[in-house]
Design a protein around this motif. Structure first.
Motif, PDB file in Angstrom:
ATOM      1  N   ASN A  33       0.817  -1.209   0.000  1.00  0.00           N
ATOM      2  CA  ASN A  33       0.000   0.000   0.000  1.00  0.00           C
ATOM      3  C   ASN A  33       0.853   1.263   0.000  1.00  0.00           C
ATOM      4  O   ASN A  33       0.539   2.236  -0.691  1.00  0.00           O
ATOM      5  CB  ASN A  33      -0.938   0.000   1.209  1.00  0.00           C
ATOM      6  CG  ASN A  33      -2.162  -0.870   1.003  1.00  0.00           C
ATOM      7  OD1 ASN A  33      -3.141  -0.444   0.407  1.00  0.00           O
ATOM      8  ND2 ASN A  33      -2.092  -2.102   1.491  1.00  0.00           N
ATOM      9  N   LEU A  34       1.930   1.253   0.765  1.00  0.00           N
ATOM     10  CA  LEU A  34       2.796   2.438   0.809  1.00  0.00           C
ATOM     11  C   LEU A  34       3.493   2.660  -0.535  1.00  0.00           C
ATOM     12  O   LEU A  34       3.610   3.802  -1.016  1.00  0.00           O
ATOM     13  CB  LEU A  34       3.826   2.294   1.934  1.00  0.00           C
ATOM     14  CG  LEU A  34       3.272   2.269   3.367  1.00  0.00           C
ATOM     15  CD1 LEU A  34       4.408   2.146   4.368  1.00  0.00           C
ATOM     16  CD2 LEU A  34       2.456   3.521   3.647  1.00  0.00           C
ATOM     17  N   ILE A  35       3.970   1.582  -1.138  1.00  0.00           N
ATOM     18  CA  ILE A  35       4.661   1.730  -2.430  1.00  0.00           C
ATOM     19  C   ILE A  35       3.662   2.123  -3.520  1.00  0.00           C
ATOM     20  O   ILE A  35       3.960   2.984  -4.368  1.00  0.00           O
ATOM     21  CB  ILE A  35       5.392   0.417  -2.774  1.00  0.00           C
ATOM     22  CG1 ILE A  35       6.514   0.160  -1.746  1.00  0.00           C
ATOM     23  CG2 ILE A  35       5.976   0.485  -4.181  1.00  0.00           C
ATOM     24  CD1 ILE A  35       7.169  -1.195  -1.884  1.00  0.00           C
ATOM     25  N   GLU A  36       2.479   1.504  -3.513  1.00  0.00           N
ATOM     26  CA  GLU A  36       1.470   1.893  -4.501  1.00  0.00           C
ATOM     27  C   GLU A  36       1.073   3.354  -4.320  1.00  0.00           C
ATOM     28  O   GLU A  36       0.838   4.069  -5.316  1.00  0.00           O
ATOM     29  CB  GLU A  36       0.247   0.991  -4.368  1.00  0.00           C
ATOM     30  CG  GLU A  36       0.466  -0.440  -4.869  1.00  0.00           C
ATOM     31  CD  GLU A  36      -0.762  -1.302  -4.668  1.00  0.00           C
ATOM     32  OE1 GLU A  36      -1.694  -0.828  -3.970  1.00  0.00           O
ATOM     33  OE2 GLU A  36      -0.792  -2.429  -5.200  1.00  0.00           O
ATOM     34  N   ASN A  37       0.969   3.812  -3.106  1.00  0.00           N
ATOM     35  CA  ASN A  37       0.648   5.217  -2.849  1.00  0.00           C
ATOM     36  C   ASN A  37       1.743   6.131  -3.394  1.00  0.00           C
ATOM     37  O   ASN A  37       1.458   7.173  -4.010  1.00  0.00           O
ATOM     38  CB  ASN A  37       0.465   5.431  -1.347  1.00  0.00           C
ATOM     39  CG  ASN A  37       0.091   6.856  -0.995  1.00  0.00           C
ATOM     40  OD1 ASN A  37      -1.049   7.276  -1.152  1.00  0.00           O
ATOM     41  ND2 ASN A  37       1.057   7.630  -0.535  1.00  0.00           N
ATOM     42  N   ALA A  38       3.026   5.725  -3.185  1.00  0.00           N
ATOM     43  CA  ALA A  38       4.137   6.534  -3.692  1.00  0.00           C
ATOM     44  C   ALA A  38       4.151   6.552  -5.216  1.00  0.00           C
ATOM     45  O   ALA A  38       4.405   7.595  -5.833  1.00  0.00           O
ATOM     46  CB  ALA A  38       5.457   5.995  -3.133  1.00  0.00           C
ATOM     47  N   LEU A  39       3.881   5.400  -5.844  1.00  0.00           N
ATOM     48  CA  LEU A  39       3.861   5.357  -7.315  1.00  0.00           C
ATOM     49  C   LEU A  39       2.670   6.114  -7.885  1.00  0.00           C
ATOM     50  O   LEU A  39       2.767   6.754  -8.941  1.00  0.00           O
ATOM     51  CB  LEU A  39       3.828   3.903  -7.786  1.00  0.00           C
ATOM     52  CG  LEU A  39       5.079   3.061  -7.457  1.00  0.00           C
ATOM     53  CD1 LEU A  39       4.856   1.607  -7.868  1.00  0.00           C
ATOM     54  CD2 LEU A  39       6.309   3.618  -8.168  1.00  0.00           C
ATOM     55  N   LEU A  40       1.536   6.051  -7.218  1.00  0.00           N
ATOM     56  CA  LEU A  40       0.324   6.690  -7.729  1.00  0.00           C
ATOM     57  C   LEU A  40       0.420   8.208  -7.691  1.00  0.00           C
ATOM     58  O   LEU A  40      -0.007   8.894  -8.628  1.00  0.00           O
ATOM     59  CB  LEU A  40      -0.881   6.203  -6.919  1.00  0.00           C
ATOM     60  CG  LEU A  40      -2.251   6.730  -7.343  1.00  0.00           C
ATOM     61  CD1 LEU A  40      -2.584   6.260  -8.760  1.00  0.00           C
ATOM     62  CD2 LEU A  40      -3.328   6.283  -6.361  1.00  0.00           C
ATOM     63  N   HIS A  41       1.008   8.730  -6.634  1.00  0.00           N
ATOM     64  CA  HIS A  41       1.060  10.181  -6.451  1.00  0.00           C
ATOM     65  C   HIS A  41       2.414  10.780  -6.789  1.00  0.00           C
ATOM     66  O   HIS A  41       2.559  12.005  -6.750  1.00  0.00           O
ATOM     67  CB  HIS A  41       0.699  10.540  -5.000  1.00  0.00           C
ATOM     68  CG  HIS A  41      -0.679  10.120  -4.603  1.00  0.00           C
ATOM     69  ND1 HIS A  41      -1.805  10.817  -4.963  1.00  0.00           N
ATOM     70  CD2 HIS A  41      -1.111   9.047  -3.876  1.00  0.00           C
ATOM     71  CE1 HIS A  41      -2.877  10.219  -4.462  1.00  0.00           C
ATOM     72  NE2 HIS A  41      -2.482   9.131  -3.806  1.00  0.00           N
ATOM     73  N   GLY A  42       3.400   9.943  -7.109  1.00  0.00           N
ATOM     74  CA  GLY A  42       4.724  10.472  -7.397  1.00  0.00           C
ATOM     75  C   GLY A  42       4.843  10.983  -8.825  1.00  0.00           C
ATOM     76  O   GLY A  42       4.113  10.577  -9.723  1.00  0.00           O
TER      77      GLY A  42
END
Length: 451
Positions: free
Chosen positions: A345-354
């Protein structure tokens, strides 16, 4: 609320009662001793005076007026006496008695002078009076020594009483200390019943109720985990079948047609529905206490497996960097599957908003902290404070369910890991950073490596 110790409170209360009682007893003993000493000394004066009355007066006819009876070794502390005639002249006196009469005119009974406590015997047939004087220094010294003998043990025995009370209370509370140590050493993941211990009657009911509560909690968590797993299986299959049918329908339509465009919209909505259902199921698993289990595993290996799985699923370029330095392994205690959900979830959040080429960067520190950073516009403080709440999103322009950080925060709390969010990045004007520090992490170092 300020914590307090039951043992210290009992010890303090008992000692306060004992010390106050001893002080009150000491004051009572002091008054009683003072009264008794004065009474005894006065009785001694009266007895000596009456005994000397007959013994000395019979020998005065042969003695001149003002005769001094010298007793070898008699000092200033010894009793002094005088034989006084009817005119107030001292006929016979001891060597430590004054030349003049102690008191005159004299009445039978006790009298006080500056230096003596005097008892005057009644006159005999020849009108002679016997006066016995006790030096005040001797009287005060005797009273002081008697009071010291009675009161001195009290301050001496107070430390002894404190030690005995402390040992007694500590020994009586040992079962409670053992129960407290058992519960303190468990952590949040151990829901096994408390084993039988030598507990007093007052604590047996508490242990029984606690074990009943732990059993009910364990059953409730197992029920929620089973429901979450069954729901995940029952929901994934229909959505996957629907996506497969949509893909077949899209393949059978002519490219660029109106129907194909509608099918593409349906496919996008279906994929979004699948992601939302997946997040809801993960959130349900997190809320059911899936991360309460405690097992030792390598966190770095979990991160590598997770990134490989995400790369294979996306079939795109590698967009996440791991900066491990010379760290080869990070061993932590928790649930491996829950940890995978947390970091996914943390990595997906970083990829989604990065933004930018390197959308996410994972850095491992020597104290067991894992930093996940990405480049993005800074978030305002109010949004940052609510970001770990369910269905709160940092940006309305990107797709997302608003559950990723809530899932991660819940799982981190169950693993006793500290989660910290910052935006912008330290000493920068942009970016987003999430730091997770695992307790009691074991770091194994070797050759420097990066992934």
């Amino acid at each position: 609320m300020k914590s307090w110790s039951l043992a210290n409170r009992i010890i303090s209360g008992v000692l306060a009662v004992v010390i106050i009682s001893l002080l009150a007893l000491g004051v009572a003993i002091g008054f009683f001793t003072h009264h008794e000493m004065i009474e005894r000394l006065d009785n001694s004066l009266q007895e000596v005076s009456e005994r000397l009355q007959s013994a000395i007066v019979t020998q005065l006819h042969a003695a001149p007026t003002g005769t001094v009876a010298v007793v070898p070794g008699a000092g200033a502390w010894a009793l002094a006496y005088q034989i006084v005639d009817a005119g107030g002249h001292v006929v016979l006196r001891s060597q430590n008695a004054p030349v003049a009469a102690f008191v005159w005119p004299a009445q039978a009974g006790f009298a006080d002078t500056q230096h003596f406590r005097v008892y005057v015997a009644g006159p005999d047939a020849t009108s002679y009076r016997v006066m016995i004087g006790e030096p005040m220094r001797h009287r005060h010294g005797a009273i002081r020594r008697a009071m010291i003998i009675h009161l001195l043990p009290i301050p001496i025995f107070i430390p002894v009483i404190w030690l005995l009370v402390r040992l007694t209370v500590r020994r009586a509370l040992q079962p409670l200390d053992r129960l407290n140590a058992e519960m303190h050493s468990r952590g949040s993941g151990n829901l096994r019943p408390v084993p039988p211990r030598d507990l007093p009657v007052e604590l047996i009911s508490i242990q029984t109720s606690l074990n009943t509560l732990l059993l009910r909690l364990e059953k409730a968590l197992e029920t929620e985990r089973a429901f979450a797993g069954s729901a995940a299986h029952e929901l994934r299959n229909p959505i996957a079948g629907l996506q497969a049918q949509i893909q077949l329908l899209e393949a059978s339509l002519a490219p660029g047609s109106a129907m194909a465009a509608r099918v593409q919209v349906i496919a996008g909505r279906t994929r979004q529905l699948g992601r939302t259902v997946e997040k809801l199921l993960q959130f349900s698993r997190a809320m059911s206490g899936v991360a309460f289990r405690r097992e030792r595993f390598d966190l770095l290996a979990v991160l590598h497996i997770l990134l490989d799985d995400m790369d294979n699923a996306s079939q795109g370029p590698h967009r996440v960097e791991i900066e491990a330095g010379d760290i080869q392994s990070i061993f932590v205690h928790g649930d491996m599957d829950a940890t995978g959900i947390l970091f996914r979830n943390l990595i997906e959040n970083a990829l989604l908003h990065g933004t930018g080429a390197d959308c996410a960067r994972i850095s491992l520190r020597d104290d067991g902290t894992v930093d996940i950073a990405n480049d993005c516009p800074p978030l305002p403080g109010p949004v940052l404070a609510r970001l770990t709440s369910p269905f709160v999103r940092g940006s309305a322009t990107t797709d997302g369910s608003g559950l990723g950080l809530a899932i991660a925060s819940n799982i981190a709390g169950q693993m006793d890991a500290a989660l910290h969010i910052a935006s912008p990045l330290p000493q920068q004007e942009r970016g987003f950073l999430i730091s997770i520090r695992f307790p009691d992490a074991e770091i194994v170092k070797g050759m420097a490596c990066e992934g």
